[in-house]
Design a protein around this motif. Structure first.
Motif, PDB file in Angstrom:
ATOM      1  N   LEU A  59     -35.616  36.174  41.415  1.00 13.82           N
ATOM      2  CA  LEU A  59     -35.259  34.327  41.332  1.00 13.82           C
ATOM      3  C   LEU A  59     -35.468  33.745  40.632  1.00 13.82           C
ATOM      4  CD1 LEU A  59     -35.922  32.151  43.319  1.00 13.82           C
ATOM      5  CD2 LEU A  59     -38.488  32.385  43.248  1.00 13.82           C
ATOM      6  N   LEU A  60     -36.138  34.464  39.672  1.00 11.67           N
ATOM      7  CA  LEU A  60     -35.662  33.745  37.442  1.00 11.67           C
ATOM      8  C   LEU A  60     -34.901  34.026  37.187  1.00 11.67           C
ATOM      9  CD1 LEU A  60     -39.342  35.517  36.393  1.00 11.67           C
ATOM     10  CD2 LEU A  60     -39.026  33.363  36.884  1.00 11.67           C
ATOM     11  N   SER A  61     -34.111  35.447  37.738  1.00 10.20           N
ATOM     12  CA  SER A  61     -32.699  35.283  37.056  1.00 10.20           C
ATOM     13  C   SER A  61     -31.698  34.145  37.973  1.00 10.20           C
ATOM     14  CB  SER A  61     -32.030  36.537  37.572  1.00 10.20           C
ATOM     15  OG  SER A  61     -30.692  37.265  37.355  1.00 10.20           O
ATOM     16  N   ALA A  62     -31.172  34.426  39.108  1.00 11.32           N
ATOM     17  CA  ALA A  62     -31.411  33.172  40.415  1.00 11.32           C
ATOM     18  C   ALA A  62     -30.957  31.671  40.291  1.00 11.32           C
ATOM     19  CB  ALA A  62     -31.064  33.444  41.534  1.00 11.32           C
ATOM     20  N   THR A  63     -32.200  31.473  39.431  1.00  6.53           N
ATOM     21  CA  THR A  63     -32.097  30.063  38.608  1.00  6.53           C
ATOM     22  C   THR A  63     -32.432  29.371  37.555  1.00  6.53           C
ATOM     23  OG1 THR A  63     -34.942  30.493  38.877  1.00  6.53           O
ATOM     24  CG2 THR A  63     -33.902  29.472  40.969  1.00  6.53           C
ATOM     25  N   GLY A  64     -32.427  30.557  36.200  1.00 12.03           N
ATOM     26  CA  GLY A  64     -32.905  30.852  35.082  1.00 12.03           C
ATOM     27  C   GLY A  64     -33.462  29.955  34.642  1.00 12.03           C
ATOM     28  N   VAL A  65     -34.774  30.079  35.126  1.00 15.00           N
ATOM     29  CA  VAL A  65     -36.031  29.596  34.952  1.00 15.00           C
ATOM     30  C   VAL A  65     -36.931  29.983  34.012  1.00 15.00           C
ATOM     31  CG1 VAL A  65     -35.767  27.412  36.187  1.00 15.00           C
ATOM     32  CG2 VAL A  65     -37.238  29.098  37.278  1.00 15.00           C
ATOM     33  N   THR A  66     -37.784  30.696  33.367  1.00 15.08           N
ATOM     34  CA  THR A  66     -38.867  30.788  32.714  1.00 15.08           C
ATOM     35  C   THR A  66     -39.440  31.135  34.026  1.00 15.08           C
ATOM     36  OG1 THR A  66     -40.476  29.018  31.977  1.00 15.08           O
ATOM     37  CG2 THR A  66     -38.305  30.169  30.352  1.00 15.08           C
ATOM     38  N   GLU A  67     -41.187  32.388  33.869  1.00 16.54           N
ATOM     39  CA  GLU A  67     -41.965  32.970  34.382  1.00 16.54           C
ATOM     40  C   GLU A  67     -43.466  31.132  33.920  1.00 16.54           C
ATOM     41  OE1 GLU A  67     -44.933  34.078  36.466  1.00 16.54           O
ATOM     42  OE2 GLU A  67     -43.104  35.272  36.811  1.00 16.54           O
ATOM     43  N   SER A  68     -43.356  31.101  33.308  1.00 12.17           N
ATOM     44  CA  SER A  68     -43.722  29.536  33.564  1.00 12.17           C
ATOM     45  C   SER A  68     -43.103  28.005  34.382  1.00 12.17           C
ATOM     46  CB  SER A  68     -44.270  28.941  31.365  1.00 12.17           C
ATOM     47  OG  SER A  68     -43.703  28.509  31.171  1.00 12.17           O
ATOM     48  N   GLU A  69     -42.831  28.556  34.411  1.00  9.93           N
ATOM     49  CA  GLU A  69     -41.717  27.105  34.442  1.00  9.93           C
ATOM     50  C   GLU A  69     -42.166  27.338  36.572  1.00  9.93           C
ATOM     51  OE1 GLU A  69     -37.882  25.061  32.636  1.00  9.93           O
ATOM     52  OE2 GLU A  69     -37.298  27.312  33.200  1.00  9.93           O
ATOM     53  N   LEU A  70     -41.765  28.252  37.021  1.00 14.71           N
ATOM     54  CA  LEU A  70     -41.458  28.808  38.507  1.00 14.71           C
ATOM     55  C   LEU A  70     -42.767  29.021  38.696  1.00 14.71           C
ATOM     56  CD1 LEU A  70     -40.603  30.192  41.276  1.00 14.71           C
ATOM     57  CD2 LEU A  70     -40.941  32.694  40.432  1.00 14.71           C
ATOM     58  N   GLY A  71     -43.848  29.219  37.475  1.00 15.58           N
ATOM     59  CA  GLY A  71     -45.409  29.059  38.264  1.00 15.58           C
ATOM     60  C   GLY A  71     -45.798  27.210  38.368  1.00 15.58           C
ATOM     61  N   GLU A  72     -45.480  26.418  37.866  1.00 16.00           N
ATOM     62  CA  GLU A  72     -45.578  25.381  37.641  1.00 16.00           C
ATOM     63  C   GLU A  72     -45.211  24.602  39.594  1.00 16.00           C
ATOM     64  OE1 GLU A  72     -44.796  21.328  35.623  1.00 16.00           O
ATOM     65  OE2 GLU A  72     -44.040  22.738  34.777  1.00 16.00           O
ATOM     66  N   TRP A  73     -44.158  25.635  39.769  1.00 18.35           N
ATOM     67  CA  TRP A  73     -43.397  24.585  40.036  1.00 18.35           C
ATOM     68  C   TRP A  73     -44.594  25.694  41.943  1.00 18.35           C
ATOM     69  CZ3 TRP A  73     -37.672  27.005  40.391  1.00 18.35           C
ATOM     70  CH2 TRP A  73     -37.068  26.778  39.486  1.00 18.35           C
ATOM     71  N   GLU A  74     -44.732  26.953  41.620  1.00 15.20           N
ATOM     72  CA  GLU A  74     -45.652  27.161  42.934  1.00 15.20           C
ATOM     73  C   GLU A  74     -47.185  26.326  43.005  1.00 15.20           C
ATOM     74  OE1 GLU A  74     -44.795  31.525  42.854  1.00 15.20           O
ATOM     75  OE2 GLU A  74     -45.843  31.194  41.280  1.00 15.20           O
ATOM     76  N   SER A  75     -47.325  26.132  41.459  1.00 14.65           N
ATOM     77  CA  SER A  75     -48.725  25.347  41.299  1.00 14.65           C
ATOM     78  C   SER A  75     -48.415  24.128  42.315  1.00 14.65           C
ATOM     79  CB  SER A  75     -49.642  24.616  40.200  1.00 14.65           C
ATOM     80  OG  SER A  75     -48.506  24.184  39.361  1.00 14.65           O
ATOM     81  N   TYR A  76     -47.826  23.295  42.292  1.00 14.43           N
ATOM     82  CA  TYR A  76     -47.038  22.118  43.249  1.00 14.43           C
ATOM     83  C   TYR A  76     -47.416  21.945  44.389  1.00 14.43           C
ATOM     84  CZ  TYR A  76     -47.124  19.494  38.766  1.00 14.43           C
ATOM     85  OH  TYR A  76     -48.303  18.297  37.740  1.00 14.43           O
ATOM     86  N   GLY A  77     -46.545  23.857  44.903  1.00 15.73           N
ATOM     87  CA  GLY A  77     -46.353  23.935  46.481  1.00 15.73           C
ATOM     88  C   GLY A  77     -44.846  23.312  46.637  1.00 15.73           C
ATOM     89  N   LEU A  78     -44.205  23.255  45.564  1.00 19.77           N
ATOM     90  CA  LEU A  78     -42.899  23.297  46.493  1.00 19.77           C
ATOM     91  C   LEU A  78     -42.425  25.029  46.553  1.00 19.77           C
ATOM     92  CD1 LEU A  78     -42.135  21.059  42.792  1.00 19.77           C
ATOM     93  CD2 LEU A  78     -41.899  20.610  45.224  1.00 19.77           C
ATOM     94  N   VAL A  79     -42.484  26.345  45.949  1.00 17.62           N
ATOM     95  CA  VAL A  79     -41.969  26.990  45.768  1.00 17.62           C
ATOM     96  C   VAL A  79     -43.425  28.189  46.633  1.00 17.62           C
ATOM     97  CG1 VAL A  79     -41.127  29.299  45.486  1.00 17.62           C
ATOM     98  CG2 VAL A  79     -40.072  27.038  44.605  1.00 17.62           C
ATOM     99  N   THR A  80     -43.380  29.010  47.558  1.00 21.62           N
ATOM    100  CA  THR A  80     -44.299  29.532  48.051  1.00 21.62           C
ATOM    101  C   THR A  80     -43.632  31.422  48.086  1.00 21.62           C
ATOM    102  OG1 THR A  80     -45.742  27.206  48.700  1.00 21.62           O
ATOM    103  CG2 THR A  80     -46.351  29.846  49.441  1.00 21.62           C
ATOM    104  N   PRO A  81     -44.541  32.307  47.507  1.00 18.17           N
ATOM    105  CA  PRO A  81     -43.805  33.454  47.833  1.00 18.17           C
ATOM    106  C   PRO A  81     -44.867  33.741  49.019  1.00 18.17           C
ATOM    107  CG  PRO A  81     -45.026  33.504  46.407  1.00 18.17           C
ATOM    108  CD  PRO A  81     -45.256  32.130  46.383  1.00 18.17           C
ATOM    109  N   HIS A  82     -43.912  34.805  49.183  1.00 19.50           N
ATOM    110  CA  HIS A  82     -44.894  35.450  50.652  1.00 19.50           C
ATOM    111  C   HIS A  82     -46.063  36.342  50.163  1.00 19.50           C
ATOM    112  CE1 HIS A  82     -41.998  34.915  54.267  1.00 19.50           C
ATOM    113  NE2 HIS A  82     -41.572  34.595  53.541  1.00 19.50           N
ATOM    114  N   PRO A  83     -46.574  36.813  51.255  1.00 20.61           N
ATOM    115  CA  PRO A  83     -47.715  37.969  50.894  1.00 20.61           C
ATOM    116  C   PRO A  83     -47.533  38.355  49.798  1.00 20.61           C
ATOM    117  CG  PRO A  83     -47.824  36.832  52.974  1.00 20.61           C
ATOM    118  CD  PRO A  83     -46.674  36.539  52.091  1.00 20.61           C
ATOM    119  N   ASP A  84     -46.335  39.209  50.173  1.00 21.92           N
ATOM    120  CA  ASP A  84     -45.724  40.490  49.442  1.00 21.92           C
ATOM    121  C   ASP A  84     -45.173  40.532  47.941  1.00 21.92           C
ATOM    122  OD1 ASP A  84     -43.393  39.591  49.728  1.00 21.92           O
ATOM    123  OD2 ASP A  84     -42.864  40.901  51.478  1.00 21.92           O
TER     124      ASP A  84
END
Length: 269
Positions: free
Chosen positions: A156-181
């Protein structure tokens, strides 16, 4: 094989040659024999993408030939069996129209299917106000459900070209949610790509919370409408609930796109 409007197995162009043209409703019924989840919105979307060009009556109604129906079936089949994006399908059909014999790409690997499905979600069905729905990034009326596969965090990081910290911020705002796995499905990939695109214009996750809240409210409204259908004892009625869900979702996105466009026009006056 798709059935012709007269009920027999037809060859491409037969209806056109005989002058037998059918309405979009008839096309829907013909396609649903093989593609039960196809919708009128999807057919219109494929037309807007240039994958089929039905004739129009003087009053503006679409009329499809057998060749059109077979072409639509071919498009849906390539989506279903090869997970091909519409752009690749269009190029393939154009090459065939030129008399070439292009080979279909090998079926997508399972891990790639979510990315391909996300591509078509980001493309989205155009709204009546134009291609603004592409910016909204919704292809919620697709006849082919996203393959039940997920990609990993690194992909996902490769497909979007963002960093781990940016993805973590998206998750904190509920914009992107991973599955339990820990994996991400096609919907999550599509959302992530759009969040990344908006970020390039200076829009941060905190700015997108209102969009997420509005989407949740729209989903809740759709659920209210279809909930009685899903609880019905008749299996056909329950199946109709899924088609209704997709249709309502598509209409909701188109309305949102039209409202945004109207607001922008009003603000420019």
């Amino acid at each position: 094989m798709l059935r012709t409007p007269s009920g027999g197995a037809g060859s491409p162009g037969a209806a056109g040659a005989e002058g037998r043209l059918v309405s979009i409703g008839t096309v829907l019924n013909l396609l649903r024999e093989e593609f039960p989840e196809v919708t009128i919105s999807k057919i219109r979307f494929l037309e807007a993408e240039g994958l089929v060009e039905p004739q129009r009556t003087p009053s503006g109604y679409r009329k499809f030939s057998t060749e059109d129906v077979e072409r639509l079936g071919c498009v849906l089949r390539m989506q279903r069996d090869h997970y091909l994006p519409l752009r690749v399908i269009k190029e393939h059909l154009e090459a065939r129209a030129r008399g070439e014999t292009p080979q279909l790409p090998a079926p997508a690997k399972p891990r790639d299917a979510a990315l391909v499905a996300a591509d078509d979600r980001v493309a989205g069905p155009p709204g009546d106000a134009g291609d603004i729905t592409r910016a909204a990034g919704a292809e919620l009326g697709a006849p082919v459900p996203a393959p039940p596969v997920r990609i990993g965090r690194e992909e996902l990081l490769s497909a979007t070209g963002v960093t781990e910290s940016e993805l973590g911020e998206w998750e904190s705002y509920g914009l992107v949610t991973p599955h339990p796995d820990g994996g991400f499905d096609a919907d999550a990939v599509a959302v992530a790509r759009l969040v990344a695109d908006l970020g390039r214009f200076g829009l941060e996750p905190r700015h997108l919370r209102a969009m997420k809240a509005a989407a949740d409210r729209q989903a809740g409204l759709v659920e209210q409408v279809v909930a009685p259908l899903r609880r019905h004892r008749n299996p056909q009625t329950r199946a109709h609930a899924e088609a209704t869900t997709r249709e309502l979702a598509t209409l909701s996105v188109r309305l949102h796109a039209a409202l945004v466009q109207a607001a922008l026009h009003a603000g420019s006056h």
